[in-house]
Design a protein around this motif. Structure first.
Motif, PDB file in Angstrom:
ATOM      1  N   ILE D 150      19.334  12.372  22.072  1.00  0.00           N
ATOM      2  CA  ILE D 150      18.496  11.216  22.388  1.00  0.00           C
ATOM      3  C   ILE D 150      19.378  10.054  22.817  1.00  0.00           C
ATOM      4  CG2 ILE D 150      16.794   9.573  21.482  1.00  0.00           C
ATOM      5  CD1 ILE D 150      16.102  11.725  19.353  1.00  0.00           C
ATOM      6  N   THR D 151      19.054   9.434  23.948  1.00  0.00           N
ATOM      7  CA  THR D 151      19.813   8.268  24.393  1.00  0.00           C
ATOM      8  C   THR D 151      18.877   7.079  24.566  1.00  0.00           C
ATOM      9  OG1 THR D 151      19.520   8.947  26.684  1.00  0.00           O
ATOM     10  CG2 THR D 151      21.570   9.611  25.613  1.00  0.00           C
ATOM     11  N   VAL D 152      19.398   5.904  24.297  1.00  0.00           N
ATOM     12  CA  VAL D 152      18.616   4.675  24.417  1.00  0.00           C
ATOM     13  C   VAL D 152      19.319   3.757  25.406  1.00  0.00           C
ATOM     14  CG1 VAL D 152      17.670   2.674  23.213  1.00  0.00           C
ATOM     15  CG2 VAL D 152      17.790   4.897  22.054  1.00  0.00           C
ATOM     16  N   LEU D 153      18.555   3.224  26.333  1.00  0.00           N
ATOM     17  CA  LEU D 153      19.099   2.357  27.366  1.00  0.00           C
ATOM     18  C   LEU D 153      18.241   1.098  27.438  1.00  0.00           C
ATOM     19  CD1 LEU D 153      21.117   2.349  29.836  1.00  0.00           C
ATOM     20  CD2 LEU D 153      19.180   3.124  31.201  1.00  0.00           C
ATOM     21  N   ALA D 154      18.885  -0.069  27.362  1.00  0.00           N
ATOM     22  CA  ALA D 154      18.145  -1.325  27.515  1.00  0.00           C
ATOM     23  C   ALA D 154      18.772  -2.116  28.647  1.00  0.00           C
ATOM     24  CB  ALA D 154      18.184  -2.129  26.229  1.00  0.00           C
ATOM     25  N   TYR D 155      17.981  -2.940  29.276  1.00  0.00           N
ATOM     26  CA  TYR D 155      18.501  -3.726  30.392  1.00  0.00           C
ATOM     27  C   TYR D 155      17.601  -4.931  30.648  1.00  0.00           C
ATOM     28  CZ  TYR D 155      15.089  -0.526  32.407  1.00  0.00           C
ATOM     29  OH  TYR D 155      13.963   0.202  32.629  1.00  0.00           O
ATOM     30  N   THR D 156      18.132  -5.846  31.451  1.00  0.00           N
ATOM     31  CA  THR D 156      17.423  -7.075  31.797  1.00  0.00           C
ATOM     32  C   THR D 156      16.412  -6.772  32.894  1.00  0.00           C
ATOM     33  OG1 THR D 156      19.392  -8.346  31.261  1.00  0.00           O
ATOM     34  CG2 THR D 156      17.753  -9.414  32.681  1.00  0.00           C
ATOM     35  N   ARG D 209      14.425   1.993  27.315  1.00  0.00           N
ATOM     36  CA  ARG D 209      13.982   3.371  27.535  1.00  0.00           C
ATOM     37  C   ARG D 209      14.740   4.305  26.609  1.00  0.00           C
ATOM     38  NH1 ARG D 209      11.490   4.296  32.721  1.00  0.00           N
ATOM     39  NH2 ARG D 209      11.054   2.248  33.619  1.00  0.00           N
ATOM     40  N   ALA D 210      14.012   5.207  25.966  1.00  0.00           N
ATOM     41  CA  ALA D 210      14.649   6.239  25.141  1.00  0.00           C
ATOM     42  C   ALA D 210      14.318   7.591  25.742  1.00  0.00           C
ATOM     43  CB  ALA D 210      14.158   6.160  23.704  1.00  0.00           C
ATOM     44  N   GLU D 284       9.564  10.017  28.276  1.00  0.00           N
ATOM     45  CA  GLU D 284      10.440   8.863  28.063  1.00  0.00           C
ATOM     46  C   GLU D 284       9.670   7.766  27.309  1.00  0.00           C
ATOM     47  OE1 GLU D 284      13.695   7.073  31.057  1.00  0.00           O
ATOM     48  OE2 GLU D 284      11.620   6.733  31.656  1.00  0.00           O
ATOM     49  N   ILE D 285      10.323   7.199  26.326  1.00  0.00           N
ATOM     50  CA  ILE D 285       9.707   6.079  25.599  1.00  0.00           C
ATOM     51  C   ILE D 285      10.100   4.793  26.309  1.00  0.00           C
ATOM     52  CG2 ILE D 285       9.741   4.793  23.428  1.00  0.00           C
ATOM     53  CD1 ILE D 285      10.152   7.581  22.076  1.00  0.00           C
ATOM     54  N   VAL D 286       9.098   3.974  26.624  1.00  0.00           N
ATOM     55  CA  VAL D 286       9.344   2.752  27.381  1.00  0.00           C
ATOM     56  C   VAL D 286       8.744   1.558  26.640  1.00  0.00           C
ATOM     57  CG1 VAL D 286       9.053   1.592  29.604  1.00  0.00           C
ATOM     58  CG2 VAL D 286       9.162   4.097  29.512  1.00  0.00           C
ATOM     59  N   ALA D 287       9.591   0.580  26.373  1.00  0.00           N
ATOM     60  CA  ALA D 287       9.124  -0.638  25.702  1.00  0.00           C
ATOM     61  C   ALA D 287       9.691  -1.852  26.417  1.00  0.00           C
ATOM     62  CB  ALA D 287       9.574  -0.634  24.247  1.00  0.00           C
ATOM     63  N   CYS D 331      18.434  -5.035  21.312  1.00  0.00           N
ATOM     64  CA  CYS D 331      17.232  -4.222  21.534  1.00  0.00           C
ATOM     65  C   CYS D 331      17.583  -2.729  21.461  1.00  0.00           C
ATOM     66  CB  CYS D 331      16.615  -4.542  22.895  1.00  0.00           C
ATOM     67  SG  CYS D 331      15.931  -6.208  22.997  1.00  0.00           S
ATOM     68  N   THR D 332      18.684  -2.371  22.096  1.00  0.00           N
ATOM     69  CA  THR D 332      19.159  -0.977  22.008  1.00  0.00           C
ATOM     70  C   THR D 332      19.320  -0.571  20.555  1.00  0.00           C
ATOM     71  OG1 THR D 332      20.384  -1.311  24.064  1.00  0.00           O
ATOM     72  CG2 THR D 332      20.987   0.607  22.729  1.00  0.00           C
ATOM     73  N   ALA D 333      19.965  -1.432  19.788  1.00  0.00           N
ATOM     74  CA  ALA D 333      20.241  -1.114  18.381  1.00  0.00           C
ATOM     75  C   ALA D 333      18.951  -0.943  17.590  1.00  0.00           C
ATOM     76  CB  ALA D 333      21.101  -2.220  17.766  1.00  0.00           C
ATOM     77  N   MET D 334      18.000  -1.822  17.807  1.00  0.00           N
ATOM     78  CA  MET D 334      16.764  -1.739  17.019  1.00  0.00           C
ATOM     79  C   MET D 334      16.007  -0.446  17.337  1.00  0.00           C
ATOM     80  SD  MET D 334      17.055  -4.298  15.083  1.00  0.00           S
ATOM     81  CE  MET D 334      15.542  -3.983  14.182  1.00  0.00           C
ATOM     82  N   VAL D 335      15.972  -0.077  18.590  1.00  0.00           N
ATOM     83  CA  VAL D 335      15.273   1.160  18.959  1.00  0.00           C
ATOM     84  C   VAL D 335      16.012   2.373  18.376  1.00  0.00           C
ATOM     85  CG1 VAL D 335      14.594   2.631  20.902  1.00  0.00           C
ATOM     86  CG2 VAL D 335      14.172   0.163  20.977  1.00  0.00           C
ATOM     87  N   ARG D 336      17.324   2.325  18.406  1.00  0.00           N
ATOM     88  CA  ARG D 336      18.094   3.410  17.791  1.00  0.00           C
ATOM     89  C   ARG D 336      17.801   3.527  16.298  1.00  0.00           C
ATOM     90  NH1 ARG D 336      23.917   2.029  20.619  1.00  0.00           N
ATOM     91  NH2 ARG D 336      23.620   3.304  22.503  1.00  0.00           N
TER      92      ARG D 336
END
Lengths: 350, 350, 350, 350
Positions: D150-156, D209-210, D284-287, D331-336
């Motif tokens: 599982i990978t988590v990616l956050a961006y602006t 996105r996860a 894909e999980i999208v928030a 945000c990445t950390a919280m989703v992880r």
């Protein structure tokens, strides 16, 4: 829920291994505005340290706490209080010989089976050293209890087969055994020395009393005050039993003997140990725990290595003859932690 | 955290009063796909009911459970299982005389002080009747344990001062006392009858054994397996003490006696009671609880009314001479609940 | 921790399926001494029921609650309050055709993948029917909030693309849409009828306001008031987003616009939505949730069966055009539950 | 339950203040046997630090973590992992002028009202600096997710009113704004500089996105995956809203547009954002979260002192123009953290 957190509203989370760089605890939920200093905590830690070379050959730790968060200008702020106690006198070399075998009576076998990996140095997380964090947290709980006039007192009731008969509570903090009976002390010390010389260890009983507790603490039906005290005390490493009030003696009693009658000024006896239906009744809370003999002994024992080969073990190194008296301040701490939590919980519905 | 919930991953929340319309429990976290019927649960409830009129004069409840949710086409679905047991044989009239006084040994005093209000009918929430919900939940936990080959057995070890000496486990479910020693049974029954005639009650000891438990259950350092068992068992109404393995006998033992050595085929003894460092070691788990004498007795006792006026009390009504044997299936249930929870928790890290 | 419990000190555990015999909730931690009747709860449930046949074709449930425990002589006792709502108008036949396929937008697929089994009747646990238990619990929470002068108001802010512009809060409970703008109502109803005729469904936005909330509620850093509101509201079936105060509009604002200045009589604006640093600031708490269109539509959709065969689906049966307005009282309930819990928690440290 | 703990089976407890000696976190429940080094964590912390002087004037912290427990010979042991990050570049002098007034948009007012006391230095516990502990914990969670692919990616997604249109995920970690649209970057930087010069600040939107998440994560009905993500993300300081999948756009959609149909190879669209009924569907999980403008601005604002006297405030000191991009790794950390917890919980019932 991983098991390193205790309490609901007054919550402590401990961490650290015997031979790691430090041990510590996060105290979350401490009410704001309480005066708290490192000295307050160090005073409690001092009681936990070995104090008599006749009965203890343990490692020497200065045990000075650092308060890293949650206190501002000497007062708690309501935010988590992080306490750290650095290990200074770590010597893991004694464990090199033991690293592939299971020490009888220790958690080596079970940690390996649970986690598939274990920190062999000094018992790792399963070491009695872990309790230093509990005592530190208990010193914070004490501040909460102080506000409400609640005091907790623990002492050695029996050690090495010798029982304290006289209950002189003034005496407790004056002797290295936390024993309330001055007459029993020399006999206990003699017994401990004999056992030490024979390369063995002994068990005993600690009694804990909490005074000034208002009626109403405890959350039936599962988080009863006695249930929470039982969990807290049984969760101390060497403890094999917990009883409240009459305890196991109740087995041979009649209802007419056991029931505590009531008069206009309160209960006429205290077989309940201050708890009825899992809720404090305003009387003194009385608990006892039995402490097993320290498993690290010089006498040769049968065991096996991690791959099942039979071998024998004679533990040299630095070990006490009994977990008592060191465990006495730990019992105090656990009762304080439980009472502080129950006190804050009760406030929610008042 | 209000105290009516037990467990983390296998969670039970009980509700209901002795003289309310029903009692029940919500079991949350039960794995899906387990066959579960009302009969499975009723079978366990049957063990809890009074079974011998020589020793019991209690109310007669058919105790049939209704499964209202969480089971679909005979299988658990993973959603909460709601179980309800309706009260049928409620007679609150006996309590009219007692409604303004505190019954010694009961929770009347503490409930009133905690909540400022109390349900006087039959002890309300503090009644032993509450345990019917625990036994129902325990029947669900049994399904989880069955899958892993874990069995829990509880029995009467001592009652009214008479101790079972012979351990014939086949005997337990064949006699109304859940006693493993056929020779002790007539002596115990005679003792109970004498006590009953004298208007008094007696205490005793229940022993619980869990077999087939894998090594690795328990969450150090606060949610140790023994700590959770202690909380679960001490949270049963009449229990005043809990011990594991050697228990209080450890007080007088030497380390060389107490330590369980290891051989190639496992532990050479079981003073640990199957738990080391708070984690199961694969050996049989052994616990004992002491049960206080039932507080409702016909013998006259001193007490006060709610406004403090001294009075005396002689409890007539329907009461057992001892909480044993009824409490035996409750002990089984509590151990099952704790083990099921610990088992699911362990799966999370495997 | 299985997910059917919400809250720490005011704890609710719900259970029940759409087509099971009943749904219910256990409310644990409700303070004692509050007047509570079935009528109090039924009044709240009535708001949740379908109220306008032009916009709703749902099943007709009388929704009368039974209070089975925790209330004695009309007052809460501090023990768990068990509430049960029996299902009366259950008709599972409509689901026979659907039982082996995954309805788009529903939880059929995920429940099966999570649990390996699913209750196909009416969505089982994932049905909107589950919220009846939340509303019942919310009626108990209301009693706690009433004591502290806190009121919660929810209403339809937008529905089917039409937004309420006028904010006449008196109007809300007078129209079947819970809409504060009388001018918007006929346009919304017309839109709903059009959508209904086209076999489709629509989404919308609900706004919630809590008044009278003291400054100080919320537990940083993870159990912040806004975080707990977000969890509570996002945990309602059809909700896809939650915002507090300025919400997503903050994206395009400057700090000088967004910051709420302070004057001698309090905050000069309320972009914060009454919450700063996760703690209530004494101002009105304002939250909004977006509700997705109801997934059960008559229009044909592509889907697959449980074994992966492509098929199409046209849902007939009894379905609303929108989860709004039914979801409005559910939002009210969730905010009440969170506030009651936070209120009791705050009392612990005061 | 004091709010500094997140998660049930993967539990993190953070502590520390902006201007205290250190911040840290205890990670409890991490599975044993995972390789974990300080460098692994430092790498994540590096992303969180200010990286472009054109948009940031913040304090310079090296942010090197110390792992004090729970790791032995490079592997996690299953015991609590204690992580500490010392503060180096602390300068509280800038706060002397502010110590008796409430900074608009900050938590000064609410902390004082909640606790009756507040640590004024740099916002104390309410500072964005607190998130360093979350990112450290998130690096441990990453190890758990890595094991399951599982990978988590956050961006602006938007900043200062400018929205990324192109989604080039390779670009994200190559620019100081974590922006996936190379064309938007110069325009955003220009906008940030303008705002900075005007003494103001701006808000924006972060998308997360996860990928690789199995179907089945999430615990209905209150601990749904979207509910837990909402709590985790809303619990970040400056966040005012959270949406999943279609989010607030769902308000104006029809059911036939919003429903994600299914074909033989899975879902045909992803308006659900990878979550149905609170359970991950394998997509894909999208928030998205909206981030308010940083409240510390040079522009003059109206406020009051602690005793209510009106005054004005112009914040000089070291402050960013926006919480974005720093908040992106948070945000990445919280989703992880949420996903790791849900993953371990799911294992319990499998």
């Amino acid at each position: 829920m991983p098991g390193n957190t205790l309490g609901t509203m007054f919550r402590v989370t401990t961490w650290g291994e015997s031979h790691g760089p430090a041990l510590g605890v996060v105290v979350d939920g401490c009410p704001p505005g309480l005066a708290l200093s490192a000295e307050d905590i160090d005073d409690e830690l001092a009681w936990r340290r070995a104090r008599d070379t006749r009965v203890s050959t343990s490692r020497r730790e200065p045990d000075r706490v650092e308060i890293i968060s949650g206190v501002f200008e000497g007062l708690t702020t309501g935010t988590p209080i992080s306490l750290v106690i650095y290990n200074r006198d770590v010597d893991s070399s004694a464990y090199d010989d033991l690293k592939n075998l299971f020490r009888p009576g220790h958690a080596d076998y079970t940690y390996l089976h649970k986690y598939g990996i274990r920190d062999r140095r000094g018992g790792g997380r399963a070491s009695g050293r872990e309790t230093v964090a509990r005592v530190a947290a208990g010193a914070v709980a004490k501040k909460v209890l102080d506000q409400h006039g609640i005091t907790v007192l623990a002492y050695t009731l029996a050690l090495g087969g010798i029982r304290a008969e006289k209950m002189d509570f003034e005496e407790i903090y004056k002797n290295p055994l936390f024993c309330p009976d001055p007459d029993a002390i020399p006999r206990i010390i003699q017994r401990l020395q004999e056992v030490k010389e024979s390369g063995d260890s002994v068990g005993g009983i600690v009694e804990i009393r909490a005074r000034g507790c208002p009626a109403g603490l405890g959350e039936p039906v599962f988080a009863k005050l006695d249930a929470m005290l039982a969990a807290g005390l049984m969760g101390i490493g060497a403890v094999k039993g917990v009883e409240i009030g009459s305890g196991f003696a109740a087995s041979d009693m009649l209802g007419s003997e056991h029931n505590d009658g009531l008069g206009p000024s309160g209960f006429l006896s205290n077989n309940s140990g201050g708890i009825l239906g899992g809720i404090s009744n305003g009387d003194e809370i009385v608990a006892r725990v039995v402490v097993k003999p320290i498993p690290s002994i010089e006498k040769e024992q049968q065991t096996v290595t991690e791959n099942g080969t039979p071998t024998t073990l004679s533990v040299k190194g630095r070990h006490d003859v009994s977990a008592i008296p060191r465990i006495v301040p730990v019992c105090t701490a656990m009762v304080r932690l439980v009472l502080a939590d129950m006190l804050l919980q009760q406030k929610a519905i008042e």
